[in-house]
Scaffold this motif. Structure first.
Motif, PDB file in Angstrom:
ATOM      1  N   GLY A  31    -108.077 -89.312  30.865  1.00  0.00           N
ATOM      2  CA  GLY A  31    -106.676 -89.420  31.232  1.00  0.00           C
ATOM      3  C   GLY A  31    -105.866 -88.279  30.643  1.00  0.00           C
ATOM      4  N   ALA A  32    -104.789 -87.906  31.318  1.00  0.00           N
ATOM      5  CA  ALA A  32    -103.966 -86.787  30.860  1.00  0.00           C
ATOM      6  C   ALA A  32    -103.384 -87.037  29.468  1.00  0.00           C
ATOM      7  N   TYR A  33    -102.974 -88.263  29.187  1.00  0.00           N
ATOM      8  CA  TYR A  33    -102.420 -88.580  27.868  1.00  0.00           C
ATOM      9  C   TYR A  33    -103.477 -88.402  26.778  1.00  0.00           C
ATOM     10  N   THR A  34    -104.712 -88.815  27.075  1.00  0.00           N
ATOM     11  CA  THR A  34    -105.810 -88.635  26.123  1.00  0.00           C
ATOM     12  C   THR A  34    -106.081 -87.155  25.881  1.00  0.00           C
ATOM     13  N   ILE A  35    -106.093 -86.373  26.962  1.00  0.00           N
ATOM     14  CA  ILE A  35    -106.317 -84.929  26.829  1.00  0.00           C
ATOM     15  C   ILE A  35    -105.210 -84.297  25.998  1.00  0.00           C
TER      16      ILE A  35
ATOM     17  N   PRO B  75    -107.742 -83.786  34.401  1.00  0.00           N
ATOM     18  CA  PRO B  75    -107.435 -85.176  34.095  1.00  0.00           C
ATOM     19  C   PRO B  75    -107.815 -86.097  35.242  1.00  0.00           C
ATOM     20  N   ASN B  76    -108.000 -87.357  34.923  1.00  0.00           N
ATOM     21  CA  ASN B  76    -108.321 -88.354  35.946  1.00  0.00           C
ATOM     22  C   ASN B  76    -107.082 -89.063  36.477  1.00  0.00           C
ATOM     23  N   ASP B  77    -105.904 -88.581  36.094  1.00  0.00           N
ATOM     24  CA  ASP B  77    -104.663 -89.145  36.606  1.00  0.00           C
ATOM     25  C   ASP B  77    -103.637 -88.019  36.701  1.00  0.00           C
ATOM     26  N   SER B  78    -102.372 -88.359  36.774  1.00  0.00           N
ATOM     27  CA  SER B  78    -101.342 -87.336  36.963  1.00  0.00           C
ATOM     28  C   SER B  78    -101.339 -86.313  35.828  1.00  0.00           C
ATOM     29  N   PRO B  79    -101.345 -85.021  36.169  1.00  0.00           N
ATOM     30  CA  PRO B  79    -101.325 -83.989  35.126  1.00  0.00           C
ATOM     31  C   PRO B  79     -99.922 -83.665  34.622  1.00  0.00           C
ATOM     32  N   LEU B  80     -98.937 -84.514  34.928  1.00  0.00           N
ATOM     33  CA  LEU B  80     -97.567 -84.285  34.469  1.00  0.00           C
ATOM     34  C   LEU B  80     -97.512 -84.055  32.963  1.00  0.00           C
ATOM     35  N   TRP B  81     -98.210 -84.907  32.198  1.00  0.00           N
ATOM     36  CA  TRP B  81     -98.238 -84.753  30.741  1.00  0.00           C
ATOM     37  C   TRP B  81     -98.760 -83.373  30.345  1.00  0.00           C
ATOM     38  N   LEU B  82     -99.782 -82.893  31.036  1.00  0.00           N
ATOM     39  CA  LEU B  82    -100.413 -81.623  30.674  1.00  0.00           C
ATOM     40  C   LEU B  82     -99.517 -80.439  31.015  1.00  0.00           C
ATOM     41  N   ARG B  83     -98.870 -80.495  32.153  1.00  0.00           N
ATOM     42  CA  ARG B  83     -97.955 -79.397  32.515  1.00  0.00           C
ATOM     43  C   ARG B  83     -96.782 -79.355  31.546  1.00  0.00           C
TER      44      ARG B  83
ATOM     45  N   TRP C  21     -96.824 -80.451  28.407  1.00  0.00           N
ATOM     46  CA  TRP C  21     -97.362 -79.968  27.139  1.00  0.00           C
ATOM     47  C   TRP C  21     -97.516 -78.449  27.167  1.00  0.00           C
ATOM     48  N   ALA C  22     -98.064 -77.915  28.256  1.00  0.00           N
ATOM     49  CA  ALA C  22     -98.318 -76.474  28.350  1.00  0.00           C
ATOM     50  C   ALA C  22     -97.027 -75.668  28.241  1.00  0.00           C
ATOM     51  N   ARG C  23     -95.983 -76.126  28.904  1.00  0.00           N
ATOM     52  CA  ARG C  23     -94.710 -75.391  28.856  1.00  0.00           C
ATOM     53  C   ARG C  23     -94.125 -75.403  27.448  1.00  0.00           C
ATOM     54  N   ALA C  24     -94.334 -76.492  26.724  1.00  0.00           N
ATOM     55  CA  ALA C  24     -93.791 -76.593  25.367  1.00  0.00           C
ATOM     56  C   ALA C  24     -94.624 -75.838  24.339  1.00  0.00           C
ATOM     57  N   ARG C  25     -95.894 -75.560  24.661  1.00  0.00           N
ATOM     58  CA  ARG C  25     -96.810 -74.963  23.685  1.00  0.00           C
ATOM     59  C   ARG C  25     -97.184 -73.511  23.998  1.00  0.00           C
ATOM     60  N   GLY C  26     -96.497 -72.902  24.961  1.00  0.00           N
ATOM     61  CA  GLY C  26     -96.717 -71.484  25.223  1.00  0.00           C
ATOM     62  C   GLY C  26     -97.942 -71.174  26.061  1.00  0.00           C
ATOM     63  N   TYR C  27     -98.313 -72.075  26.944  1.00  0.00           N
ATOM     64  CA  TYR C  27     -99.401 -71.819  27.890  1.00  0.00           C
ATOM     65  C   TYR C  27     -98.831 -71.734  29.299  1.00  0.00           C
ATOM     66  N   HIS C  28     -99.254 -70.712  30.032  1.00  0.00           N
ATOM     67  CA  HIS C  28     -98.813 -70.530  31.410  1.00  0.00           C
ATOM     68  C   HIS C  28     -99.892 -71.016  32.371  1.00  0.00           C
ATOM     69  N   LEU C  29     -99.457 -71.572  33.483  1.00  0.00           N
ATOM     70  CA  LEU C  29    -100.368 -72.063  34.510  1.00  0.00           C
ATOM     71  C   LEU C  29    -100.827 -70.890  35.369  1.00  0.00           C
ATOM     72  N   ARG C  30    -102.123 -70.618  35.371  1.00  0.00           N
ATOM     73  CA  ARG C  30    -102.667 -69.486  36.121  1.00  0.00           C
ATOM     74  C   ARG C  30    -103.343 -69.899  37.420  1.00  0.00           C
ATOM     75  N   SER C  31    -103.868 -71.119  37.435  1.00  0.00           N
ATOM     76  CA  SER C  31    -104.533 -71.596  38.654  1.00  0.00           C
ATOM     77  C   SER C  31    -104.532 -73.113  38.623  1.00  0.00           C
TER      78      SER C  31
END
Length: 225
Positions: A96-100, A119-127, A129-139
């Motif tokens: 799950g995205a929250y677990t990841i 993730p096996n569910d909505s990646p909203l949490w991951l996107r 998290w990435a914006r807050a932690r300095g990771y850009h979405l490449r693909s």
């Protein structure tokens, strides 16, 4: 040894990995690390698994593939068995995205510059998290299966993520900025299904109201491209 088969979601993860040294967190049977090394996508891989049963299967898989010199199977929780700077990229899949997000948060300085997440569910949490932690979405990709599986590649970078520029934020976080720009049929199918599911239950002040608004924004954006 015949190469282990991968389902569509792990096949997409495989396609997004290219590094000298890679870590597969929660590797299960180590099918992904074996394919990564055999196909020359990585030179070395650390396969991390917490549970004893899958850990034993992973070690057997690596031994049968005669890749023990290139794939180091370690027992542990998340990134704990790794050293800071040991790998250039890592994958975390099938959770799950929250677990990841929890695994990534606990990693601290052990986080590598590149991440491939499924993730096996909505990646909203991951996107988020990435914006807050300095990771850009490449693909990012969306795969059919038991449900729709999102796959994201993130890379550490400075500044605001350009993937989100000029897009409705709520829709982009929920459905994916790159997917919105591409508008694949599977995304449209999912957005329309969400609208049909949420419309009867949405009301001001309820979470479904905001979710429905994001779905309508996403549909309007894709159809108006």
């Amino acid at each position: 040894m015949t190469l282990p088969t991968l389902d569509a979601r792990l096949g997409a993860v495989l396609d997004l990995i290219r590094a000298d040294t890679h870590a597969d967190i929660g590797t299960d049977h180590a099918r992904l690390p074996v394919r990564l090394v055999r196909e020359g996508r990585v030179s070395r891989c650390v396969a991390v698994e917490l549970n004893p049963g899958p850990l034993a299967l992973a070690r057997r898989m690596v031994a049968r593939a005669r890749l023990s010199e290139q794939i180091d199977v370690r027992q542990g929780d998340g990134f704990a068995p790794l050293l800071a700077g040991e790998v250039q990229s890592a994958s975390v899949t099938g959770m799950g995205a929250y677990t990841i997000c929890g695994i990534l948060e606990r990693a601290g300085e052990k986080l590598p510059p590149a991440l491939v997440l499924q993730p096996n569910d909505s990646p909203l949490w991951l996107r988020t998290w990435a914006r807050a932690r300095g990771y850009h979405l490449r693909s990012e990709r969306l795969l059919p299966g038991h449900w729709t599986y999102p796959v994201l590649r993130l890379e550490r970078a400075e500044g605001e993520d350009p993937a989100y520029a000029a897009l409705p934020e709520a829709a982009a976080l929920r459905y994916g900025p790159l997917l919105l720009r591409e508008g694949p049929p599977l995304l449209l199918e999912r957005v329309r299904a969400d609208i049909a599911r949420l419309t009867p239950v949405a009301a001001p002040g309820r979470e479904a109201w905001d979710e429905l608004a994001a779905a309508r924004e996403a549909l309007a954006w894709v159809e108006g491209r």
